[in-house]
Design an enzyme around this catalytic site. Sequence first.
Site, short mmCIF file in Angstrom:
data_model
loop_
_atom_site.label_atom_id
_atom_site.label_comp_id
_atom_site.label_asym_id
_atom_site.label_seq_id
_atom_site.Cartn_x
_atom_site.Cartn_y
_atom_site.Cartn_z
N SER A 118 39.59 49.60 41.45
CA SER A 118 38.15 49.35 41.55
C SER A 118 37.81 48.87 42.95
O SER A 118 38.67 48.31 43.65
CB SER A 118 37.73 48.28 40.53
OG SER A 118 36.39 47.88 40.72
N TYR A 169 38.23 39.63 36.77
CA TYR A 169 38.33 41.09 36.86
C TYR A 169 38.80 41.50 38.26
O TYR A 169 39.70 42.34 38.41
CB TYR A 169 36.99 41.72 36.54
CG TYR A 169 36.99 43.23 36.62
CD1 TYR A 169 37.69 43.99 35.68
CD2 TYR A 169 36.31 43.90 37.64
CE1 TYR A 169 37.71 45.38 35.76
CE2 TYR A 169 36.32 45.27 37.72
CZ TYR A 169 37.01 46.02 36.79
OH TYR A 169 37.03 47.38 36.87
#
Length: 265
Positions: free
Chosen positions: A145, A158
């Site tokens: 990501s 995250y």
Amino acid sequence: MTQQSLTGKNIFITGASGGIGAEIARQSAAKGANLYLFARSLDKLTRLKEDISKRYSVNIEVFRLDVSDTDGIKTTFSEVIQKVNTVDVLVNNAGFGVFREAHEAAIDEIKGMFNVNVIGLMACTSMVLPVMRKQREGHIINIASQAGKLATPKSSVYSATKHAVLGYTNSLRMELSDYHVFVTAVNPGPIATNFFTIADEKGTYVKNVQRFMLQPDYVAAKVVKAMLTPTREINLPRWMNAGSVVYALFPRLFEVVGKRFINQK
């Protein structure tokens, strides 16, 4: 970079029941690849298999697998690998996130994200490494990501998992270079999938960035195009990746000037 033909290649995809995992499966099948699909929802996988089988004459097998269960990974992957013998591509796509400020994140939630996003990814990879090293070819594609490059408020846990994925991916690439096994990190920004059903409970982030969201088929096309090529990273969208580059060079300035942009959650 010229891509090898995917016809007859064995492609393993985790988190394949929806989102970019399902799109990668569809587009890989269109290029003639055999699919081995893993996800928690066997019903969704079965429907995906039926849909793809109507359009393409490729071998598709589906398996219920929770990648937070490392024993389950060992059992399931061992059975599949014993059957197919070769693994050409592994796409580690399974993952989830929850957007909360650090002081609000429960320990079980933190463990859950690391178990799926990091430990599960590593466990799946460890199962195919002996095969690919022996073959002296293959490709491991880790869906990371932009959050692994540019941390933002409310994504501390995250982001930490995706930073870990990038560190693991970069090390793995160097370890496998002499075995002709490619290793690619995929770093997308927000994608229009059900990821945000869990990650963004209030819908604030989706509302703020909806116009910038990537479409799953677009991201999948980039991934499939890179299969069996020595692509180091896929960064999407380019303008967002530029932000991560600026952050790496001028972190203090970016945090001050870019505060309004990165506080979208």
